[in-house]
Design an enzyme around this catalytic site. Structure first.
Site, PDB file in Angstrom:
ATOM      1  CG  ASN A  10      57.705  67.532  32.375  1.00  0.00           C
ATOM      2  OD1 ASN A  10      57.849  66.806  31.961  1.00  0.00           O
ATOM      3  ND2 ASN A  10      57.436  67.311  33.754  1.00  0.00           N
ATOM      4  CE  LYS A  12      54.360  66.641  34.855  1.00  0.00           C
ATOM      5  NZ  LYS A  12      54.027  66.224  36.121  1.00  0.00           N
ATOM      6  CG  HIS A  96      59.927  65.967  37.002  1.00  0.00           C
ATOM      7  ND1 HIS A  96      58.906  65.135  37.651  1.00  0.00           N
ATOM      8  CD2 HIS A  96      59.383  66.666  36.929  1.00  0.00           C
ATOM      9  CE1 HIS A  96      57.696  65.918  37.626  1.00  0.00           C
ATOM     10  NE2 HIS A  96      58.289  66.609  36.855  1.00  0.00           N
ATOM     11  CD  GLU A  98      55.345  63.210  37.164  1.00  0.00           C
ATOM     12  OE1 GLU A  98      56.074  62.759  36.351  1.00  0.00           O
ATOM     13  OE2 GLU A  98      54.925  64.227  37.856  1.00  0.00           O
ATOM     14  CD  GLU A 168      59.114  70.905  38.717  1.00  0.00           C
ATOM     15  OE1 GLU A 168      57.808  71.433  37.882  1.00  0.00           O
ATOM     16  OE2 GLU A 168      59.216  69.704  38.085  1.00  0.00           O
ATOM     17  N   GLY A 174      50.694  68.909  39.292  1.00  0.00           N
ATOM     18  CA  GLY A 174      49.448  67.851  38.861  1.00  0.00           C
ATOM     19  C   GLY A 174      48.835  67.887  39.829  1.00  0.00           C
ATOM     20  CB  SER A 214      49.813  73.463  39.574  1.00  0.00           C
ATOM     21  OG  SER A 214      48.716  72.063  40.187  1.00  0.00           O
TER      22      SER A 214
END
Ligand code: PGA
Length: 250
Positions: A10, A12, A96, A98, A168, A174, A214
């Site tokens: 990913n 991003k 996701h 985010e 996730e 992150g 991570s």
């Protein structure tokens, strides 16, 4: 159990077209002989045609980080599943964290997007996971079940076969904090059991559940090496060809 692992990058909102091309030129030789796992990259929409072109002839799949649920229309700024398919994309991330956190995506929107992806033969990677406060008060299982049921609403077992789930934990994305293999395995078992309840046992047994949050070169083996963990969705460590290739070869 023969679930082929999927190792997914990913990217991003990173990389220019030139940087994406340089990544692929460095990455492909590193994984040339690797057919144990499936590999997919998820770049920004403007990079999709170039990345598809650069990966031509390789086994690496390309997907979008997001699609809209309508097939076309006056939806400024969105990417449609038809556009994704037309440029050679085969996968998409859906929901996701985010997207949920910064763009207001709800379980209902995730569900609509999942219906659209399946209708058009795009492999959906549906992301679910708890935030830190939910884990701390013991709500992880409830959150995972709620998000999974929301995503799968109205989807039949027959239609569900292509679905990939990415677990996730939001607190691990992150942050450099990774779920321990035990935590990830426990969550994956909850997800698989719930998928069996919502769909059927066979679909659930064959469903790939990835871990994300991570994932790095030095922890990928202990995570993806678990029987319950069918691959990884990798953010930060997927931006460099060498580290992503090392994770692919966990
Ligand atoms: P991370 O991101 O590997 O940088 O934690 C994972 C993801 O957001 O999918």
């Amino acid at each position: 159990m023969s679930r082929k692992a999927l190792i997914a990058a990913n990217w991003k909102m990173y990389k220019t077209p030139a940087e994406a091309k340089a990544f692929i030129e460095a990455f492909l030789p590193l994984v040339a002989a690797h057919d144990r796992d499936e590999i997919a990259v998820f770049p920004s929409p403007v990079l999709l045609p170039g990345v598809v072109e650069s990966l031509k002839g390789s086994a690496v799949a390309v997907g979008a980080q997001n699609i809209y649920f309508a097939e076309e229309g006056a939806f400024t700024g969105e990417t449609s599943v038809l556009q994704l398919k037309a440029v050679g994309g085969t996968h998409t991330l859906i929901g996701h964290s985010e997207r949920r956190q910064y763009f207001g995506e709800t379980d209902e929107i995730v569900n609509k997007k999942l219906h659209t992806a399946l209708k058009h033969g795009i492999v959906p990677v549906v992301c679910i996971g708890e935030v830190l406060e939910e884990r701390e008060v013991g709500e992880t299982a409830d959150v995972l079940k709620r998000q999974l049921a929301g995503a799968l609403a109205g989807i039949t077992a027959e239609a569900a076969a292509p679905i990939v789930i990415a677990y996730e934990p939001v607190w691990a994305i992150g942050t450099g904090r990774t779920a321990t293999p035990e935590m990830a395995v426990e969550a994956h078992k909850i997800i698989r059991a719930e998928a069996a309840r919502l769909l059927n046992a066979e679909i659930a047994a064959n469903m790939r559940i990835l871990y994300g949050g991570s994932v790095k070169v030095d922890n990928c083996n202990s995570l993806i090496g678990q029987e319950e963990i069918d691959g990884a969705l990798v953010g930060g460590a997927s931006l460099k060809a060498e580290s992503f290739a090392a994770i692919v070869k966990y």
